[in-house]
Structure formats: C-alpha cells, structure tokens
Design a protein around this motif. Structure first.
Motif, mmCIF file in Angstrom:
data_model
loop_
_atom_site.group_PDB
_atom_site.id
_atom_site.type_symbol
_atom_site.label_atom_id
_atom_site.label_comp_id
_atom_site.label_asym_id
_atom_site.label_seq_id
_atom_site.Cartn_x
_atom_site.Cartn_y
_atom_site.Cartn_z
ATOM 1 N N GLY A 29 0.814 -1.210 0.000
ATOM 2 C CA GLY A 29 0.000 0.000 0.000
ATOM 3 C C GLY A 29 0.843 1.254 0.000
ATOM 4 O O GLY A 29 0.532 2.236 -0.687
ATOM 5 N N SER A 30 1.939 1.229 0.752
ATOM 6 C CA SER A 30 2.840 2.384 0.779
ATOM 7 C C SER A 30 3.486 2.611 -0.580
ATOM 8 O O SER A 30 3.607 3.752 -1.043
ATOM 9 C CB SER A 30 3.934 2.181 1.830
ATOM 10 O OG SER A 30 3.372 2.128 3.102
ATOM 11 N N LEU A 31 3.891 1.535 -1.230
ATOM 12 C CA LEU A 31 4.491 1.659 -2.564
ATOM 13 C C LEU A 31 3.477 2.178 -3.579
ATOM 14 O O LEU A 31 3.818 2.961 -4.458
ATOM 15 C CB LEU A 31 5.072 0.320 -3.015
ATOM 16 C CG LEU A 31 6.306 -0.140 -2.240
ATOM 17 C CD1 LEU A 31 6.713 -1.546 -2.663
ATOM 18 C CD2 LEU A 31 7.462 0.828 -2.432
ATOM 19 N N MET A 32 2.218 1.755 -3.427
ATOM 20 C CA MET A 32 1.174 2.240 -4.330
ATOM 21 C C MET A 32 0.955 3.750 -4.132
ATOM 22 O O MET A 32 0.829 4.499 -5.106
ATOM 23 C CB MET A 32 -0.121 1.488 -4.096
ATOM 24 C CG MET A 32 -1.207 1.832 -5.066
ATOM 25 S SD MET A 32 -2.620 0.781 -4.758
ATOM 26 C CE MET A 32 -3.882 1.766 -5.511
ATOM 27 N N LEU A 33 0.919 4.196 -2.872
ATOM 28 C CA LEU A 33 0.769 5.631 -2.600
ATOM 29 C C LEU A 33 1.949 6.427 -3.141
ATOM 30 O O LEU A 33 1.772 7.511 -3.704
ATOM 31 C CB LEU A 33 0.622 5.874 -1.097
ATOM 32 C CG LEU A 33 -0.721 5.519 -0.482
ATOM 33 C CD1 LEU A 33 -0.661 5.653 1.032
ATOM 34 C CD2 LEU A 33 -1.817 6.400 -1.053
ATOM 35 N N LEU A 34 3.143 5.885 -2.981
ATOM 36 C CA LEU A 34 4.333 6.530 -3.514
ATOM 37 C C LEU A 34 4.228 6.675 -5.027
ATOM 38 O O LEU A 34 4.498 7.741 -5.581
ATOM 39 C CB LEU A 34 5.582 5.742 -3.130
ATOM 40 C CG LEU A 34 6.913 6.288 -3.641
ATOM 41 C CD1 LEU A 34 7.192 7.650 -3.016
ATOM 42 C CD2 LEU A 34 8.029 5.315 -3.313
ATOM 43 N N HIS A 35 3.794 5.616 -5.688
ATOM 44 C CA HIS A 35 3.623 5.644 -7.142
ATOM 45 C C HIS A 35 2.601 6.699 -7.554
ATOM 46 O O HIS A 35 2.819 7.467 -8.497
ATOM 47 C CB HIS A 35 3.197 4.259 -7.639
ATOM 48 C CG HIS A 35 2.822 4.221 -9.079
ATOM 49 N ND1 HIS A 35 3.751 4.337 -10.091
ATOM 50 C CD2 HIS A 35 1.615 4.115 -9.688
ATOM 51 C CE1 HIS A 35 3.130 4.287 -11.261
ATOM 52 N NE2 HIS A 35 1.840 4.150 -11.029
ATOM 53 N N MET A 36 1.475 6.762 -6.831
ATOM 54 C CA MET A 36 0.436 7.739 -7.159
ATOM 55 C C MET A 36 0.952 9.162 -6.958
ATOM 56 O O MET A 36 0.669 10.052 -7.765
ATOM 57 C CB MET A 36 -0.812 7.487 -6.307
ATOM 58 C CG MET A 36 -1.547 6.226 -6.706
ATOM 59 S SD MET A 36 -2.842 5.730 -5.540
ATOM 60 C CE MET A 36 -3.786 7.209 -5.356
ATOM 61 N N ASN A 37 1.718 9.396 -5.894
ATOM 62 C CA ASN A 37 2.266 10.732 -5.644
ATOM 63 C C ASN A 37 3.267 11.125 -6.724
ATOM 64 O O ASN A 37 3.281 12.270 -7.173
ATOM 65 C CB ASN A 37 2.929 10.793 -4.263
ATOM 66 C CG ASN A 37 1.903 10.808 -3.148
ATOM 67 O OD1 ASN A 37 0.763 11.206 -3.332
ATOM 68 N ND2 ASN A 37 2.314 10.337 -1.991
ATOM 69 N N ILE A 38 4.102 10.192 -7.128
ATOM 70 C CA ILE A 38 5.073 10.475 -8.188
ATOM 71 C C ILE A 38 4.355 10.798 -9.494
ATOM 72 O O ILE A 38 4.735 11.732 -10.205
ATOM 73 C CB ILE A 38 6.063 9.302 -8.360
ATOM 74 C CG1 ILE A 38 6.991 9.249 -7.156
ATOM 75 C CG2 ILE A 38 6.855 9.423 -9.653
ATOM 76 C CD1 ILE A 38 7.879 8.029 -7.100
ATOM 77 N N ARG A 39 3.291 10.049 -9.799
ATOM 78 C CA ARG A 39 2.508 10.343 -11.013
ATOM 79 C C ARG A 39 1.907 11.730 -10.942
ATOM 80 O O ARG A 39 1.889 12.474 -11.923
ATOM 81 C CB ARG A 39 1.405 9.297 -11.204
ATOM 82 C CG ARG A 39 1.896 8.062 -11.896
ATOM 83 C CD ARG A 39 0.826 7.051 -12.168
ATOM 84 N NE ARG A 39 -0.471 7.612 -12.526
ATOM 85 C CZ ARG A 39 -1.596 6.925 -12.503
ATOM 86 N NH1 ARG A 39 -1.597 5.668 -12.120
ATOM 87 N NH2 ARG A 39 -2.735 7.474 -12.852
#
Length: 129
Positions: free
Chosen positions: A108-118
């Motif tokens: 979940g943390s990696l998914m949030l990181l990905h969304m923030n980077i996008r």
C-alpha cells in the motif's frame, strides 16, 4: 535516572507487545470478514482500484486461514513424523499474520508513492506547457 528506567520499561513493553501483535492482526482480519456486509462480492470493489480492493479482502482471508490451516498441517506432520520437533513449526505459523499484514502495508505504501510520483510528474509536465 528515572527517565532511563521509564525508557527501558517502555522499550521492554513494546517488544513484548510485538509477540501479541500477530494474534491481534488475526483478530482484526476475523472481525473485518465477519462484518462483511455486501450482498455480492462485486459491491465491495472500488470503481477505480478494482484489483487492489479485492486483494485487500483476499489478504484478510489468507490471514484468517493461517491459524486453522497451519495447525492442521502441523498436526498431520506430527502424526506422520512422530517427531516433537515438528511442533517448532507453530512459531512461524503464529507470526505469519504479522508478516502477511506487513507485506500488505508495504504494498500500500508503494502504491501511494507511485500515485504521488505520477501526480508530481503530471504537475511538472503541465507547468512546462
């Protein structure tokens, strides 16, 4: 001096709590699944994150099954092998919900990181135009 004692007692308590944590994780998954209120499994899916919402529920299912299936495997292995050392398998089974839950949180943390980077990438690209 008193602060040091309090720090040690707090540290000791937190470490001991870590041994109780796998069972707490298991109980929370059991509670979440027992409160499942959807008429159809499709209703629990998030419109934007279909697979992720299913995976979240599936992980709770795996956590719930960890203890009964694990105990069954240990029991069968103990009966077949007639070796007391098989009972040491109870240790990883007890801690399995903790590690399964940790992997979910990490994902979940990696998914949030990905969304923030996008989001940053979109905003950066928009400013250049």
């Amino acid at each position: 001096r008193n602060n040091m004692k309090k720090a040690f007692m707090t540290a000791f308590g937190l470490i001991l709590f870590g041994f109780k944590l796998p069972y707490i994780v298991w109980c929370k998954s059991k509670t979440k699944l027992s409160n499942y209120k959807y008429q159809s499994h499709e209703e629990m899916l998030d419109d934007e994150y279909i697979v992720t919402s299913w995976i979240d529920w599936a992980i709770d299912c795996w956590i719930l099954f960890t203890y009964p299936i694990g105990l069954l495997i240990i029991l069968v292995a103990f009966i077949v092998s007639k070796t007391i050392f098989v009972l040491l398998g109870l240790i990883p089974i007890y801690f399995a919900p903790f590690f399964i839950s940790f992997m979910r949180e990490l994902g979940g943390s990696l998914m949030l990181l990905h969304m923030n980077i996008r989001g940053i990438e979109k905003n950066t690209h928009r400013e250049k135009i």
